[in-house]
Design an enzyme around this catalytic site. Structure first.
Site, short mmCIF file in Angstrom:
data_model
loop_
_atom_site.label_atom_id
_atom_site.label_comp_id
_atom_site.label_asym_id
_atom_site.label_seq_id
_atom_site.Cartn_x
_atom_site.Cartn_y
_atom_site.Cartn_z
CG ASP A 8 9.33 -59.86 79.79
OD1 ASP A 8 9.09 -59.48 80.96
OD2 ASP A 8 8.98 -60.75 79.09
CD GLU A 69 7.46 -57.30 83.84
OE1 GLU A 69 6.83 -58.14 84.65
OE2 GLU A 69 7.62 -57.43 82.67
CG ASP A 141 8.98 -64.02 76.52
OD1 ASP A 141 8.65 -63.90 77.44
OD2 ASP A 141 9.01 -65.03 75.68
#
EC number: 3.1.21.10
Length: 173
Positions: A8, A69, A141
């Protein structure tokens, strides 16, 4: 067994999550953490910390595939640009190790993990904890990174059942 590194990306903190997935698509937790980049003197040094941190994790945990992502459009163009640069640094760090990279939008990750593309962050954290049988609350996160890895594991399992590659299975939009 396949080991997946989920990322991420962030310019201040990048979440990383590592899972193992078996041939049936069952996932198990290996490692997760946020890479905190704020200790660096400036933005280029933060990107250096990100690249070196991912290189260390790849050396230690030996992932075979990477899921990351995709960048979404933020309201602040400067923030979106920095996020894109962090994402580019993360991709560079893993492709230098010849690892295949699979990309997923935030809505696709939420859909795969929670069942709704518009799920809240806390719902994602909760479901990731349940799926991986984790007893402690996840840092946001790291939870997002694990969610990216879980999404890829699910896509891989479905693709295998259909006799397709993960890219083919998810790319039919």
């Amino acid at each position: 067994m396949t080991r997946i590194l989920g990322i991420d990306p962030g310019s201040q903190r990048t979440g990383v999550g590592i899972i193992d997935v078996d041939a049936a698509g069952r996932v198990s937790h290996v490692h997760h953490q946020p890479l905190v980049l704020l200790g660096a003197d400036d933005f280029p040094q933060r990107m250096k910390l990100l690249v070196l941190g991912l290189a260390d994790l790849c050396r230690e945990y030996q992932p075979q595939e990477v899921a990351i992502e995709r960048v979404f459009m933020a309201r602040n163009p400067d923030s979106a640009l920095k996020l894109g640069q962090a994402r580019g640094a993360a991709i560079s760090a893993v492709v230098l190790r010849d690892l295949p990279v699979h990309e997923y939008a935030a809505s696709e990750i939420k859909l795969a993990v929670v069942g709704r593309g518009g799920a809240e962050k806390q719902q994602v954290q909760h479901m990731v904890g349940l799926m991986l049988n984790l007893k402690t609350k996840l840092q946001a996160d790291a939870a997002d990174a694990l969610a990216v890895a879980i999404t890829h594991a699910h896509v891989r399992a479905t693709a295998n059942r259909l006799g397709l590659s993960a890219r083919q299975a998810w790319g039919r939009k």
